[in-house]
Design a protein around this motif. Structure first.
Motif, PDB file in Angstrom:
ATOM      1  N   ARG A  29      22.793 -20.737   0.363  1.00 42.24           N
ATOM      2  CA  ARG A  29      22.571 -19.371  -0.084  1.00 42.24           C
ATOM      3  C   ARG A  29      21.642 -18.607   1.013  1.00 42.24           C
ATOM      4  O   ARG A  29      21.796 -17.311   0.866  1.00 42.24           O
ATOM      5  CB  ARG A  29      21.567 -19.861  -1.401  1.00 42.24           C
ATOM      6  N   ILE A  30      20.800 -19.123   1.672  1.00 40.79           N
ATOM      7  CA  ILE A  30      19.840 -18.383   2.427  1.00 40.79           C
ATOM      8  C   ILE A  30      20.788 -18.057   3.963  1.00 40.79           C
ATOM      9  O   ILE A  30      20.699 -16.854   4.175  1.00 40.79           O
ATOM     10  CB  ILE A  30      18.921 -19.255   3.110  1.00 40.79           C
ATOM     11  N   LYS A  33      22.819 -14.828   2.958  1.00 39.41           N
ATOM     12  CA  LYS A  33      22.094 -13.803   2.307  1.00 39.41           C
ATOM     13  C   LYS A  33      22.359 -13.620   0.721  1.00 39.41           C
ATOM     14  O   LYS A  33      22.103 -12.584   0.215  1.00 39.41           O
ATOM     15  CB  LYS A  33      22.060 -12.561   3.129  1.00 39.41           C
ATOM     16  N   ALA A  35      20.516 -15.044  -1.305  1.00 30.51           N
ATOM     17  CA  ALA A  35      19.423 -14.989  -2.035  1.00 30.51           C
ATOM     18  C   ALA A  35      18.830 -13.546  -2.457  1.00 30.51           C
ATOM     19  O   ALA A  35      17.939 -13.418  -3.179  1.00 30.51           O
ATOM     20  CB  ALA A  35      18.377 -15.673  -1.418  1.00 30.51           C
ATOM     21  N   LYS A  36      19.619 -12.382  -1.654  1.00 26.57           N
ATOM     22  CA  LYS A  36      19.121 -11.173  -1.731  1.00 26.57           C
ATOM     23  C   LYS A  36      20.045 -10.430  -2.952  1.00 26.57           C
ATOM     24  O   LYS A  36      19.661  -9.360  -3.228  1.00 26.57           O
ATOM     25  CB  LYS A  36      19.292 -10.334  -0.623  1.00 26.57           C
ATOM     26  N   GLU A  37      20.881 -11.072  -3.215  1.00 24.92           N
ATOM     27  CA  GLU A  37      21.705 -10.515  -4.552  1.00 24.92           C
ATOM     28  C   GLU A  37      21.103 -10.662  -5.789  1.00 24.92           C
ATOM     29  O   GLU A  37      19.994 -11.092  -5.815  1.00 24.92           O
ATOM     30  CB  GLU A  37      22.961 -11.223  -4.358  1.00 24.92           C
ATOM     31  N   ASP A  38      21.860 -10.133  -6.912  1.00 23.15           N
ATOM     32  CA  ASP A  38      21.003 -10.000  -8.008  1.00 23.15           C
ATOM     33  C   ASP A  38      21.308 -11.767  -8.565  1.00 23.15           C
ATOM     34  O   ASP A  38      21.944 -12.312  -8.352  1.00 23.15           O
ATOM     35  CB  ASP A  38      22.049  -9.357  -8.937  1.00 23.15           C
ATOM     36  N   GLN A  42      24.040 -14.688  -8.127  1.00 29.70           N
ATOM     37  CA  GLN A  42      23.500 -16.138  -7.745  1.00 29.70           C
ATOM     38  C   GLN A  42      23.884 -17.259  -8.617  1.00 29.70           C
ATOM     39  O   GLN A  42      24.324 -18.292  -8.319  1.00 29.70           O
ATOM     40  CB  GLN A  42      22.154 -16.124  -7.393  1.00 29.70           C
TER      41      GLN A  42
END
Length: 447
Positions: A29-30, A33, A35-38, A42
């Protein structure tokens, strides 16, 4: 940017692997990227990566529409689903009872403590608990005492010290092994030399080069045999050894007794000392205080011990001071290695206003405590052998009590199901006969 594939689908039949799978998804997830999504994106990626069965589990969660789009909330629900409720007291008990096993590397022992502390809820004091457990649990008790004297000892210093100590001990053993190898090599060379000498002597004997026969010697003076015995110079001499006339000391056959000592019989069977633990952890019913001289000494009653054992540190505290004598018993072995017996003494003890005298063997050990042997315990009336035991079971091996019924919840599901072991062909007939006998006597229900 490099592309990363999500982790493989989660194995729902192995729920104990959820922590490892979750940590791998968090890294994915990191790295991508994600983690930057809605939050809704996720959550969808999480459920898709887990596999089809994750959809059914997600539907069973009672979440509002807003919470269904929050990644942390959904992940927490999956944690509650896969992680059973842990008993902190049990987890801490397992942690405190863990010690370094014989032959176990220090690195493996430290890693095991880290794993056990995961569910102990130590919080910020986790490093202190791991440090204390390493100091107390290591096999090297000399190093343990040294670390206990260090004020302000940290976990990092503890790990570094025990690792260095293990490396040094390994190097010392290796050097000793090399020295033994050198000694063995020298012994082999000497053996070869002796073999060559013996072979050369055989060759000379076979070739006829025999040594000259030895001349007979006089039995009185030790010189060459006289033609006339009356000419022997020792005929009228007095022996300095037996004070008799007619021979010299060199040819005296009298065996002089220089010293008479009393020795104890040596047992041919080596003694084995099994598990010796801290007396304070044992049941007080199996410990007894016996006054030796004026010093009260705590012994553990051990009906399996043939000898009375005392640790050297306790022996040094006895008052008045006891005198040790040499013991001829063979070396004693234990799970931790060979025990050194420094000697024995005759203890003049007092228990319940009665006086007793029994031998006590003193050993040098950092972990052993005082053991009261079987014979001494019987003589003092502390234990008694029971010749006959009444059975608490009936004829068919069942306990004579009311039957016990175990109730299960309606929705209870077994965590794991194991098939019964196969019965060998040679035992099938006997198993059938036993089952029929148990059914006939209502030990088991008939199918």
């Amino acid at each position: 940017m490099a592309k990363f594939n999500p982790p493989d689908s989660f194995a729902f039949d192995r729920p104990n692997e959820w922590g490892d799978w979750k940590q791998r998804f968090q890294r994915y997830r990191i790295a991508t990227k994600l983690a930057k999504e809605d939050g809704e994106v996720q959550v969808s990626c999480l459920i898709y990566a887990m596999g089809p069965e994750a959809e059914n589990i997600f539907k069973s969660f009672t979440l509002s529409e807003d919470d269904q789009k929050k990644f942390d909330v959904v992940l927490g629900k999956y944690d509650e689903y896969f992680y059973p409720k842990r008993n902190v007291i049990h987890e801490r008990a397992c942690f405190y009872q863990r010690g370094q096993r014989p032959g176990e590397k220090v690195e493996m022992f430290i890693r095991a403590l880290y794993d056990l502390s995961e569910h102990c809820d130590f919080g910020a004091a986790r490093d202190d608990h791991i440090r204390d457990r390493i100091v107390v649990g290591i096999v090297d008790k000399d190093l343990s005492r040294k670390l206990q004297l260090e004020a302000g000892l940290t976990l990092t210093q503890t790990i570094q010290t025990v690792r260095q100590s293990e490396e040094v001990n390994a190097q010392v053993h290796q050097q000793q092994g090399e020295a033994c190898t050198a000694v063995q090599e020298i012994a082999r060379e000497r053996g070869k030399f002796a073999y060559r000498e013996k072979q050369q002597w055989r060759n000379r004997r076979e070739s006829g080069q025999q040594e000259a026969p030895k001349m007979p010697k006089c039995g009185r003076c030790g010189k060459i045999q006289h033609k006339d015995h009356e000419r022997c110079p020792a005929l009228k001499s007095t022996c300095h050894k037996c004070k008799k006339v007619g021979h010299w000391e060199i040819k005296c056959h009298t065996k002089a007794v220089r010293e008479v000592t009393e020795t104890e019989p040596v047992s041919q069977t080596p003694y084995f000392l099994g598990a010796v633990t801290n007396i304070n952890k044992n049941n007080d019913k199996w410990t007894v205080k016996i006054v030796i001289g004026v010093t009260p000494v705590t012994f553990k009653i051990d009906t399996g011990a043939d000898l009375n054992i005392m640790e050297e540190e306790t022996f040094n505290m006895l008052c008045p001071k006891q005198q040790l004598v040499q013991s001829n018993i063979p070396p004693m072995s234990s799970p931790g290695g060979q025990l050194i017996c420094v000697g024995k003494f005759q203890a003049n003890a007092k228990y319940k206003e009665k006086h007793y005298s029994f031998p006590v063997y003193v050993i040098r050990s950092l972990t052993a405590n005082n053991l009261l042997g079987r014979d001494t315990a019987c003589a003092m009336g502390l234990v008694k052998r029971i010749e006959k035991v009444h059975s608490a079971f009936g004829e068919h091996g069942t306990l004579k009590t009311d039957p016990v019924k175990i109730l299960l919840k309606d929705n209870a599901e077994p965590y794991a199901v194991y098939t019964a072991r196969r019965v060998p062909l040679s035992l099938i007939q006997k198993v059938k006969e036993e089952l029929l006998r148990m059914e006939k006597n209502d030990v088991i229900e008939k199918k």
